[in-house]
Write an enzyme that holds these catalytic residues in place. Sequence first.
Site, PDB file in Angstrom:
ATOM      1  CD  GLU A 189      42.731  38.047  36.058  1.00 14.95           C
ATOM      2  OE1 GLU A 189      42.197  37.143  35.394  1.00 14.95           O
ATOM      3  OE2 GLU A 189      42.354  38.365  37.212  1.00 14.95           O
ATOM      4  NE  ARG A 211      42.348  37.090  39.822  1.00 11.64           N
ATOM      5  CZ  ARG A 211      42.404  35.767  39.921  1.00 11.64           C
ATOM      6  NH1 ARG A 211      42.255  35.166  41.067  1.00 11.64           N
ATOM      7  NH2 ARG A 211      42.630  35.020  38.869  1.00 11.64           N
ATOM      8  CB  SER A 240      60.483  56.219  41.091  1.00  9.17           C
ATOM      9  OG  SER A 240      61.329  55.713  42.101  1.00  9.17           O
TER      10      SER A 240
END
EC number: 4.2.1.104
Length: 156
Positions: free
Chosen positions: A99, A96, A122
């Site tokens: 995605e 997820r 960073s």
Amino acid sequence: MVHAQFDPTSREELAIAAVEAKIAKDLSWQQIADAAGYSPAFVTAAVLGQHPLPPRAADTVAGLLGLGDDAALLLQTIPTRGSIPAGVPTDPTIYRFYEMLQVYGTTLKALIHEQFGDGIISAINFKLDVRKVPDPDGGYRAVVTLDGKYLPTVPF
């Protein structure tokens, strides 16, 4: 002395043993983090092989989990970071996030660069927080905060 770990196998094996001990002792990541004196995100990442722990925290975590002195030393080594194998992740939770970056990655890049200029966020000077909050429509929502220092690109 600080040591680097170049073979991820030993840290992976330690992570497996640590999670098994965590389950056997019925401990939460929050409890382990509280004992170590650092955030749950940092301690969890360290125990799972992504960060070194400072000596006192490593000793505390190894002791709490019953892992021994060798584990405490190994928890202090600088690991080879990156726990996701090459390719598309198959774990549903990790996927997820993959995605989300597939959908919103270019949007994040555009908004960050518009606000900050050319550079990166960073992952070293970084904080991560995960919170569970009620959803007004029922159930819960996960609030994930990624807080990294902005590092501008410097011409040379």
